[in-house]
Design a protein around this motif. Structure first.
Motif, PDB file in Angstrom:
ATOM      1  N   VAL A 304       0.860  -1.181   0.000  1.00 36.24           N
ATOM      2  CA  VAL A 304       0.000   0.000   0.000  1.00 36.24           C
ATOM      3  C   VAL A 304       0.902   1.238   0.000  1.00 36.24           C
ATOM      4  N   PHE A 305       0.650   2.150  -0.940  1.00 40.51           N
ATOM      5  CA  PHE A 305       1.317   3.448  -0.877  1.00 40.51           C
ATOM      6  C   PHE A 305       0.324   4.528  -1.281  1.00 40.51           C
ATOM      7  N   CYS A 306       0.557   5.749  -0.788  1.00 43.67           N
ATOM      8  CA  CYS A 306      -0.369   6.854  -1.017  1.00 43.67           C
ATOM      9  C   CYS A 306       0.361   8.031  -1.657  1.00 43.67           C
ATOM     10  N   LEU A 307      -0.335   8.713  -2.557  1.00 42.67           N
ATOM     11  CA  LEU A 307       0.160   9.921  -3.196  1.00 42.67           C
ATOM     12  C   LEU A 307      -0.767  11.068  -2.845  1.00 42.67           C
ATOM     13  N   ASP A 308      -0.206  12.275  -2.734  1.00 40.29           N
ATOM     14  CA  ASP A 308      -1.098  13.421  -2.679  1.00 40.29           C
ATOM     15  C   ASP A 308      -1.457  13.821  -4.108  1.00 40.29           C
ATOM     16  N   ARG A 309      -2.271  14.864  -4.256  1.00 41.75           N
ATOM     17  CA  ARG A 309      -2.753  15.202  -5.590  1.00 41.75           C
ATOM     18  C   ARG A 309      -1.717  15.942  -6.434  1.00 41.75           C
ATOM     19  N   VAL A 312       3.110  13.236  -5.212  1.00 39.37           N
ATOM     20  CA  VAL A 312       4.207  12.932  -4.300  1.00 39.37           C
ATOM     21  C   VAL A 312       3.805  11.761  -3.396  1.00 39.37           C
ATOM     22  N   VAL A 313       4.734  10.801  -3.229  1.00 36.99           N
ATOM     23  CA  VAL A 313       4.493   9.652  -2.359  1.00 36.99           C
ATOM     24  C   VAL A 313       4.536  10.126  -0.913  1.00 36.99           C
ATOM     25  N   ARG A 314       3.431   9.961  -0.208  1.00 35.28           N
ATOM     26  CA  ARG A 314       3.345  10.410   1.187  1.00 35.28           C
ATOM     27  C   ARG A 314       3.456   9.247   2.185  1.00 35.28           C
ATOM     28  N   TYR A 315       3.177   8.035   1.727  1.00 35.42           N
ATOM     29  CA  TYR A 315       3.205   6.880   2.637  1.00 35.42           C
ATOM     30  C   TYR A 315       3.471   5.623   1.813  1.00 35.42           C
ATOM     31  N   ALA A 316       4.233   4.700   2.373  1.00 38.93           N
ATOM     32  CA  ALA A 316       4.437   3.390   1.750  1.00 38.93           C
ATOM     33  C   ALA A 316       4.646   2.380   2.857  1.00 38.93           C
ATOM     34  N   ASN A 317       3.864   1.300   2.872  1.00 40.51           N
ATOM     35  CA  ASN A 317       4.039   0.288   3.907  1.00 40.51           C
ATOM     36  C   ASN A 317       5.204  -0.638   3.533  1.00 40.51           C
ATOM     37  N   PRO A 318       5.654  -1.471   4.444  1.00 35.43           N
ATOM     38  CA  PRO A 318       6.839  -2.316   4.158  1.00 35.43           C
ATOM     39  C   PRO A 318       6.672  -3.196   2.927  1.00 35.43           C
ATOM     40  N   ALA A 319       5.461  -3.707   2.690  1.00 39.14           N
ATOM     41  CA  ALA A 319       5.262  -4.558   1.518  1.00 39.14           C
ATOM     42  C   ALA A 319       5.435  -3.761   0.232  1.00 39.14           C
ATOM     43  N   ALA A 320       4.953  -2.517   0.202  1.00 44.65           N
ATOM     44  CA  ALA A 320       5.122  -1.679  -0.983  1.00 44.65           C
ATOM     45  C   ALA A 320       6.589  -1.339  -1.200  1.00 44.65           C
ATOM     46  N   VAL A 321       7.320  -1.085  -0.106  1.00 47.05           N
ATOM     47  CA  VAL A 321       8.751  -0.793  -0.215  1.00 47.05           C
ATOM     48  C   VAL A 321       9.480  -1.985  -0.813  1.00 47.05           C
ATOM     49  N   SER A 380      -3.771  -1.368  -8.236  1.00 48.19           N
ATOM     50  CA  SER A 380      -5.101  -0.773  -8.196  1.00 48.19           C
ATOM     51  C   SER A 380      -4.947   0.628  -7.610  1.00 48.19           C
ATOM     52  N   VAL A 381      -5.480   1.618  -8.315  1.00 47.98           N
ATOM     53  CA  VAL A 381      -5.357   3.010  -7.903  1.00 47.98           C
ATOM     54  C   VAL A 381      -6.744   3.517  -7.526  1.00 47.98           C
ATOM     55  N   HIS A 382      -6.896   3.938  -6.272  1.00 42.76           N
ATOM     56  CA  HIS A 382      -8.191   4.358  -5.748  1.00 42.76           C
ATOM     57  C   HIS A 382      -8.152   5.874  -5.499  1.00 42.76           C
ATOM     58  N   PRO A 383      -8.857   6.661  -6.302  1.00 48.87           N
ATOM     59  CA  PRO A 383      -8.831   8.125  -6.132  1.00 48.87           C
ATOM     60  C   PRO A 383      -9.562   8.536  -4.866  1.00 48.87           C
ATOM     61  N   GLY A 384      -9.089   9.617  -4.261  1.00 48.52           N
ATOM     62  CA  GLY A 384      -9.744  10.204  -3.104  1.00 48.52           C
ATOM     63  C   GLY A 384      -9.697  11.714  -3.195  1.00 48.52           C
ATOM     64  N   PRO A 385     -10.390  12.390  -2.301  1.00 52.26           N
ATOM     65  CA  PRO A 385     -10.443  13.853  -2.379  1.00 52.26           C
ATOM     66  C   PRO A 385      -9.098  14.523  -2.166  1.00 52.26           C
ATOM     67  N   SER A 386      -8.224  13.911  -1.331  1.00 57.33           N
ATOM     68  CA  SER A 386      -6.924  14.523  -1.085  1.00 57.33           C
ATOM     69  C   SER A 386      -5.774  13.567  -1.301  1.00 57.33           C
ATOM     70  N   LEU A 387      -6.015  12.276  -1.187  1.00 56.02           N
ATOM     71  CA  LEU A 387      -4.970  11.278  -1.366  1.00 56.02           C
ATOM     72  C   LEU A 387      -5.390  10.238  -2.403  1.00 56.02           C
ATOM     73  N   ILE A 388      -4.406   9.745  -3.123  1.00 58.48           N
ATOM     74  CA  ILE A 388      -4.604   8.643  -4.061  1.00 58.48           C
ATOM     75  C   ILE A 388      -3.988   7.414  -3.423  1.00 58.48           C
ATOM     76  N   CYS A 390      -2.898   3.504  -3.454  1.00 62.11           N
ATOM     77  CA  CYS A 390      -2.533   2.491  -4.442  1.00 62.11           C
ATOM     78  C   CYS A 390      -2.199   1.188  -3.719  1.00 62.11           C
ATOM     79  N   THR A 391      -2.677   0.100  -4.246  1.00 67.99           N
ATOM     80  CA  THR A 391      -2.283  -1.215  -3.758  1.00 67.99           C
ATOM     81  C   THR A 391      -1.479  -1.909  -4.843  1.00 67.99           C
ATOM     82  N   VAL A 392      -0.488  -2.683  -4.418  1.00 63.84           N
ATOM     83  CA  VAL A 392       0.381  -3.375  -5.374  1.00 63.84           C
ATOM     84  C   VAL A 392       0.709  -4.754  -4.808  1.00 63.84           C
TER      85      VAL A 392
END
Length: 844
Positions: A304-309, A312-321, A380-388, A390-392
């Motif tokens: 799981v990792f998250c991008l802002d709009r 920019v990558v704001r979060y990535a869990n160990p599995a995504a890394v 899979s990319v899931h759009p949100g109001p402030s964060l995107i 992503c699951t991989v």
């Protein structure tokens, strides 16, 4: 010089602040996540994206520049001064197919002109998830309109103080990163910091957020740092402020904690433009209980990792890394196309665009490096109001809902040595999606181009930006020689020696046509080595020579020039060759059109009077302007005919324009002239012409106004058949519409009657007969157009003054000036003026 630069910088800062305030305000007004402003630039006819909120600017580089004459909603809103609302993709495809071809995603949009200049300063734009056509689901259009008006007022004030150049935007857009926390879910305080004086200005919300009394509010950068974080990390906050002032803000919000341990987020933005001194803008956010859930996704086996709009990558869990194959520190705070370069370039850029613009989940497959290094991954990319979000995960089995593209190689539009992707565009206007959707956009645009010049203009505006080209030349074949039809970007006069070369000339432009084989030169040295005697227009660059062949017949040659050396991939060579075929077919169609149009114009000129019948006491002047849609011919006409001892003045308008309308017009003009020469009364002239048109049965009708004038007395009799009423300017300047009862248009009712009205034309009074093309405007009542024409006639016919003596031809030119210079004239225009002079005047 320093003072001048500082002054310019402050004006730029004011402009940027106005634009950012309008853009961010539009987010709330439209309930959307993306907004921006296009402004006019210093280049005539070119709009530039000035601000963008909620999208990564580099990913949308192809839309940074827009021509005002292109069929796009931004251009229409700017040029026409009207709001354009596209609630969904269906409406977008219906009204703007070229725009939809470039952004084929499910989103809606609203384009509001910014008033205050002619035609406007620019366009406030918002993008929103696609909706149905119901009014209830549309954004607050009135509020958007008020935002645009407020912005226009601010820009007018700036122009009044600094001049027009102050609001002309040049260069790249200012891309604003919206707060990562949605409004309403966190407390937010704002501040600005001046690095020159270290002074801080904070709003009351920041004071409340920090729990400070007025005497304790931070007044310097050091006090601010101490207020938001313990002393041992305050230096880090000060360093971040200084880096932001230098244009290097943190990629992600800084996580800080107050002295009592409360978690806060500190987000910083660099100063806009070239302001001196630069003011750093920042917000302090209390994220609330959601901050405690930061590590919840760390336990998931799925990446799981998250991008802002802003991407920019704001979060990535160990599995995504682990799946990304890069250290955690190299992922966070970096744009996704830099953090994971294997997710950039075609077609991944389109997947990111779709996720950022639409609201549906986007699923696709990608390969990290080659199969041995990374294998196949399902995203899979899931759009949100402030964060995107992503699951991989590894793609152990093919999911039919996912799309597996070919491995993305280097961007063919990029300069040698650069990496593909939105973060590194391939030269001016380069786009990694050029091979994917530009052929569609170019094909759609070419269907609207009907002349060789229009085809060439479309190629310049669509093909060059798509591939990063800076120069274009099109040669057309005629009598076994190539003649230059269009050029753009080459040094003045350089192409002149090649104009009219024969097919035996040993040059690449001839060889590509005679062999039917495109020629690509990745450097000017390569071109010089192949053609050592060929004069070159530059020492550095690349060239492509494309044969224009339509249905097996040679049409000409297209030359594309690039300012830097570049390679042409196999895919790009194929695309350019296919595009050359589209251009060739469009040019062939345009040449046939030009030939037919030349014949039609000859017919038009033959049908209109070469000179008007003259009378010693009557001066006349006529003007005809064809519509710009079609072959520049139509059915409007005017005439002055000797009738007995007087004159007959006639003006008419056959429905539509084109060859058929012109032919019908010629028949009616001949009929009216024959009736006039026999000095028939006006009602009989119109009745006879009406029956003739019905007998001819051309499937068309016509309006007409006929006036019989006695020059000696000024008495006149007039009849109308569905035609706009005449205007009369009295000698004292008063202008009025003549109330002349009329009958139905010609060609409809064989029993129609046309009442006759008498009037008197005083000496030096000006009578104006005109067709509706001169007074009709889209969306406006025709009476308003007639009133405007009357006002113009009153002014144009004024007494002689410092601009020289008044002439009737000068009046005619002034009344048709606006229509004559209009780029889009949907209908023909005809005007006939007459003035009666006293008998004693020496007129001839």
């Amino acid at each position: 010089m320093t003072g001048s630069g500082e002054h310019v910088g402050r004006a730029r800062e004011r402009l940027t602040a106005l634009l950012v305030e309008a853009s961010t305000g539009a987010l709330g007004a439209a309930g959307c996540h993306v907004a921006g402003v296009y402004l006019r630039s210093g280049t005539p006819g070119l709009l530039r994206l000035a601000t963008l909120v909620g999208l990564p600017g580099p990913l949308f580089r192809p839309w940074w520049r827009l021509h005002v004459d292109r069929p796009f909603p931004v251009a229409d809103a700017y040029r026409l001064g009207v709001r354009v609302v596209l609630p969904n993709a269906t409406e977008m495809v219906r009204r703007y197919p070229q725009f939809a071809a470039g952004l084929p995603f499910q989103f809606g949009s609203v384009y509001t002109p910014v008033p205050g200049a002619e035609p406007s300063f620019g366009v406030l734009t918002v993008l929103l998830p696609g909706t149905s056509d119901t009014v209830d689901e549309l954004p607050d259009l009135d509020r958007l309109g008020r935002l645009a008006e407020t912005l226009g007022a601010g820009l007018r004030e700036l122009v009044a103080e600094e001049g027009d150049a102050a609001v002309a935007w040049e260069g790249e857009p200012v891309c604003v990163r919206p707060p990562a926390t949605p409004p309403g879910t966190a407390r937010v305080g704002r501040f600005t910091w001046d690095p020159a004086t270290s002074a801080v200005r904070a709003d009351d919300r920041l004071h409340a957020l920090l729990g400070m009394a007025s005497r304790d509010v931070p007044r310097t950068g050091a006090e601010l740092a101490a207020a938001v974080t313990p002393d041992d990390t305050a230096d880090d906050v000060l360093a971040a402020l200084r880096r932001t002032a230098a244009g290097r803000p943190p990629h992600a919000p800084l996580r800080v904690r107050t002295a009592d341990g409360a978690p806060l987020l500190l987000e910083l933005w660099p100063p806009p433009g070239a302001a001196e001194p630069p003011l750093v803008t920042g917000i302090v956010v209390d994220p609330g209980p959601a901050a405690a859930a930061d590590g919840a996704a760390d336990l998931l086996p799925q990446g799981v990792f998250c991008l802002d709009r802003s991407g920019v990558v704001r979060y990535a869990n160990p599995a995504a890394v682990r799946l990304a194959g890069r250290p955690h520190a190299e992922l966070l705070g970096r744009p996704v196309w830099e953090a994971m370069p294997w997710l950039s370039g075609p077609p991944y850029d389109d997947h990111w665009r779709g996720a950022l613009l639409a609201s549906d989940t986007v699923r696709f497959q990608a390969r990290r490096g080659d199969a041995a290094e990374g294998g196949l991954l399902a995203l899979s990319v899931h759009p949100g109001p402030s964060l995107i979000t992503c699951t991989v995960e590894p793609a152990n089995r093919m999911d039919p809902a996912m799309h597996l593209p070919r491995t993305a190689g280097p961007d063919p539009t990029a300069e040698p040595g650069t990496t593909a992707g939105p973060g590194r565009p391939g030269g001016p206007g380069g786009s990694s999606l050029a091979p994917l959707y530009r052929p569609i956009a170019l094909a759609i645009a070419l269907t609207d181009a009907v002349t060789a010049r229009q085809v060439s203009a479309v190629v310049t505006q669509e093909l060059l930006p798509a591939f990063g080209g800076g120069r274009l030349a099109i040669y057309l074949l005629q009598d076994r020689h190539l003649y230059l039809a269009w050029e753009n970007g080459f040094p003045p006069g350089f192409l002149t020696p090649f104009d009219g070369v024969g097919l035996d000339a040993p040059i690449p432009g001839v060889e590509t046509l005679t062999t039917g084989r495109p020629l690509f030169f990745e450097s000017m040295r390569q071109l010089a080595d192949t053609y050592p005697d060929l004069a070159l227009d530059a020492d550095v660059g690349a060239r492509a020579f494309l044969p224009l062949i339509a249905s097996g017949h040679p049409v000409g040659t297209c030359i594309l020039g690039f300012d830097v050396e570049r390679r042409f991939s196999t895919e790009e060579r194929t695309v350019l060759t296919a595009l050359a075929g589209l251009i060739a077919h469009a040019m062939e169609k345009a040449r046939r059109y030009d030939s037919e149009a030349a014949l039609a114009r000859g017919l038009q000129q033959a049908l209109l009077p070469r000179r008007l019948s003259a009378h010693p006491q009557v001066e006349t002047a006529g003007r005809y302007l064809p519509g710009t849609q079609g072959m520049d011919v139509g059915g409007d006409w005017y005439d002055v005919v000797g009738a007995g001892d007087g004159l007959a003045l006639v003006i008419g308008d056959v429905q539509g324009h084109g060859v058929q309308a012109a032919a019908t017009m010629g028949q009616l003009r001949s009929a009216v002239r024959a009736f006039a020469l026999s000095d028939r009364p006006p009602d009989e002239v119109l009745s006879g012409t009406n029956r003739l048109l019905i007998d001819l049965d051309p499937g068309q009708f016509a309006s007409c106004c006929y006036l019989r004038l006695d020059p000696a007395t000024g008495r006149a009799r007039i009849a109308r058949a569905g035609h706009p009423p005449p205007l009369l300017r009295a000698p004292d300047g008063r202008t009025r519409v003549l109330e002349v009862p009329g009958g139905v248009v010609l060609g409809v009712d064989p029993r129609a009657r046309y009442p006759v009205t008498g009037l008197e034309l005083a000496p030096d009074a000006i009578l104006a007969l005109y067709t509706d093309g001169l007074v009709e405007r889209p969306g406006a009542d025709i009476d308003e157009g007639i009133a405007a024409l009357g006002a113009a006639l009153a002014e144009a016919g004024a007494a002689p003054g410092r601009h020289g003596p008044r002439t009737l031809t000068g009046v005619a030119d002034r009344l048709t000036a606006m229509a004559r210079h209009a780029t889009d004239r949907p209908d023909d225009v005809a005007l006939l003026l007459a003035v009666r002079h006293p008998r004693s005047a020496d007129r001839g």
